[in-house]
Motif scaffolding. Structure first.
Motif, PDB file in Angstrom:
ATOM      1  N   VAL A   1       0.876  -1.167   0.000  1.00 46.07           N
ATOM      2  CA  VAL A   1       0.000   0.000   0.000  1.00 46.07           C
ATOM      3  C   VAL A   1       0.912   1.215   0.000  1.00 46.07           C
ATOM      4  N   VAL A   2       0.506   2.281  -0.681  1.00 44.32           N
ATOM      5  CA  VAL A   2       1.334   3.478  -0.747  1.00 44.32           C
ATOM      6  C   VAL A   2       0.521   4.704  -0.332  1.00 44.32           C
ATOM      7  N   LEU A   3       1.081   5.520   0.538  1.00 49.06           N
ATOM      8  CA  LEU A   3       0.461   6.796   0.886  1.00 49.06           C
ATOM      9  C   LEU A   3       0.848   7.803  -0.188  1.00 49.06           C
ATOM     10  N   VAL A   4      -0.149   8.283  -0.922  1.00 47.51           N
ATOM     11  CA  VAL A   4       0.080   9.325  -1.919  1.00 47.51           C
ATOM     12  C   VAL A   4      -0.739  10.553  -1.544  1.00 47.51           C
ATOM     13  N   VAL A   5      -0.223  11.725  -1.884  1.00 46.05           N
ATOM     14  CA  VAL A   5      -0.929  12.971  -1.591  1.00 46.05           C
ATOM     15  C   VAL A   5      -0.997  13.829  -2.833  1.00 46.05           C
TER      16      VAL A   5
ATOM     17  N   VAL B   1       5.483   3.526   1.906  1.00 41.84           N
ATOM     18  CA  VAL B   1       4.833   2.276   1.516  1.00 41.84           C
ATOM     19  C   VAL B   1       4.749   1.346   2.717  1.00 41.84           C
ATOM     20  N   SER B   2       3.812   0.424   2.662  1.00 41.50           N
ATOM     21  CA  SER B   2       3.682  -0.590   3.704  1.00 41.50           C
ATOM     22  C   SER B   2       4.703  -1.698   3.479  1.00 41.50           C
TER      23      SER B   2
ATOM     24  N   PRO C   1      10.442   5.414   1.385  1.00 45.94           N
ATOM     25  CA  PRO C   1      10.638   4.644   2.621  1.00 45.94           C
ATOM     26  C   PRO C   1       9.389   3.869   3.030  1.00 45.94           C
ATOM     27  N   THR C   2       9.587   2.896   3.899  1.00 45.40           N
ATOM     28  CA  THR C   2       8.454   2.175   4.484  1.00 45.40           C
ATOM     29  C   THR C   2       7.975   2.928   5.726  1.00 45.40           C
ATOM     30  N   PHE C   3       6.704   2.730   6.084  1.00 45.45           N
ATOM     31  CA  PHE C   3       6.201   3.282   7.340  1.00 45.45           C
ATOM     32  C   PHE C   3       7.018   2.724   8.498  1.00 45.45           C
ATOM     33  N   GLU C   4       7.397   1.461   8.363  1.00 45.25           N
ATOM     34  CA  GLU C   4       8.117   0.772   9.426  1.00 45.25           C
ATOM     35  C   GLU C   4       9.438   1.484   9.738  1.00 45.25           C
ATOM     36  N   GLU C   5      10.217   1.809   8.716  1.00 47.89           N
ATOM     37  CA  GLU C   5      11.506   2.449   8.956  1.00 47.89           C
ATOM     38  C   GLU C   5      11.361   3.876   9.454  1.00 47.89           C
ATOM     39  N   LEU C   6      10.174   4.466   9.256  1.00 46.09           N
ATOM     40  CA  LEU C   6       9.917   5.814   9.755  1.00 46.09           C
ATOM     41  C   LEU C   6       9.393   5.805  11.190  1.00 46.09           C
ATOM     42  N   GLY C   7       9.289   4.596  11.761  1.00 46.09           N
ATOM     43  CA  GLY C   7       8.889   4.481  13.158  1.00 46.09           C
ATOM     44  C   GLY C   7       7.432   4.149  13.395  1.00 46.09           C
ATOM     45  N   HIS C   8       6.666   3.929  12.330  1.00 51.76           N
ATOM     46  CA  HIS C   8       5.248   3.590  12.458  1.00 51.76           C
ATOM     47  C   HIS C   8       5.106   2.073  12.338  1.00 51.76           C
TER      48      HIS C   8
END
Length: 260
Positions: free
Chosen positions: A63-67, A160-161, A173-180
């Motif tokens: 899944v990708v967060l796009v804005v 991305v997830s 980056p992944t959400f995971e590496e950003l701390g989420h």
């Protein structure tokens, strides 16, 4: 022969296959969006081993967060700050109720401590185009649904997830590496059939699928759509779906997402 059977997030197609003869001639290219819908509708009691015959996985993607390009957010921290400054002011489009997009967006909202306004659309395509046009600020589609608009630079991908970055967008980056933490969900496609297909037939179908998925032109086509090939045995595919059902349950409960 291929028959497209839309409706109820893929549930109509799944129901048709479940009622088909278990002879190996009627199989379903199942997708994670339909799988999410089935897990939620079952009240988290959906068990793939009781409902179908797993044949082979095909592909997976994050899944990708796009804005929207005009949103003053160039990374996830910017996005969270905007959402926290004015709760419910950031809107996100989805492909419909209780699907991949809503599950992903609501889960991210909870782990990031923000509130967003949900605007459902009739499908991923209209939802992504609404993000491009600025009708909504953001979206959490599967990468294949957003790939064309990302390549055309008509939306900004922020994260991305998954546990590792996708080869398709290596700079995102992944959400995971950003701390989420905990956003390891991946969308997927794979073949299943009616319950009770003979093991010998399943093995033949699996072997044919794996052979096809190793052809260079098939790999290229799948990657061009924003996905990566996923090979598996029937047993590995069953275990993956069972694990994914538990993961969907976890994310839905964190998000307080239900379906009636």
């Amino acid at each position: 022969m291929v028959e497209n059977k839309p409706g109820v997030a893929g549930a109509l197609a799944a129901t048709q296959i479940a009622r088909a003869p278990a002879d190996g001639y009627s199989i379903l290219l199942n997708a994670s969006g339909a799988f999410i819908n089935m897990v939620l509708r079952s009240g988290f009691k959906y068990n793939p081993s009781n409902e179908c015959t797993p044949i082979a996985s095909v592909a997976q993607a994050p899944v990708v967060l796009v804005v929207n390009n005009d949103l003053p957010a160039n990374d996830v921290n910017d996005f969270i700050r905007l959402a926290k400054d004015k709760p419910d002011s950031i809107s996100y489009g989805s492909d419909g109720l209780a699907g991949t997009t809503q599950l992903s967006a609501e889960f991210f909202s909870k782990i990031a401590g923000i509130r967003m306004l949900h605007v459902p659309f009739k499908g991923a395509g209209p939802s992504v185009m609404a993000t491009v046009a600025g009708q909504v600020n953001a979206n959490f589609p599967t990468l294949p649904s957003a790939m064309a608009m990302i390549r055309a630079k008509r939306v900004k991908p922020l994260a991305v997830s998954g546990l590792t970055r996708t080869k398709i967008l290596p700079d995102v980056p992944t959400f995971e590496e950003l701390g989420h933490r905990g956003f390891d969900f991946l969308c997927w496609f794979g073949f299943v059939g009616p319950k009770g297909i003979a093991p010998s037939i399943v093995e033949r179908l699996n072997a044919a699928t794996q052979q096809s998925l190793q052809q260079p032109e098939v790999i290229k086509s799948i990657q061009n759509q924003g996905m990566e090939v996923k090979l598996s045995t029937p047993t590995e595919w069953l275990h993956f779906m069972m694990k994914d059902a538990k993961n969907i349950e976890r994310m839905a409960k964190v998000s307080n997402l239900q379906i009636s």
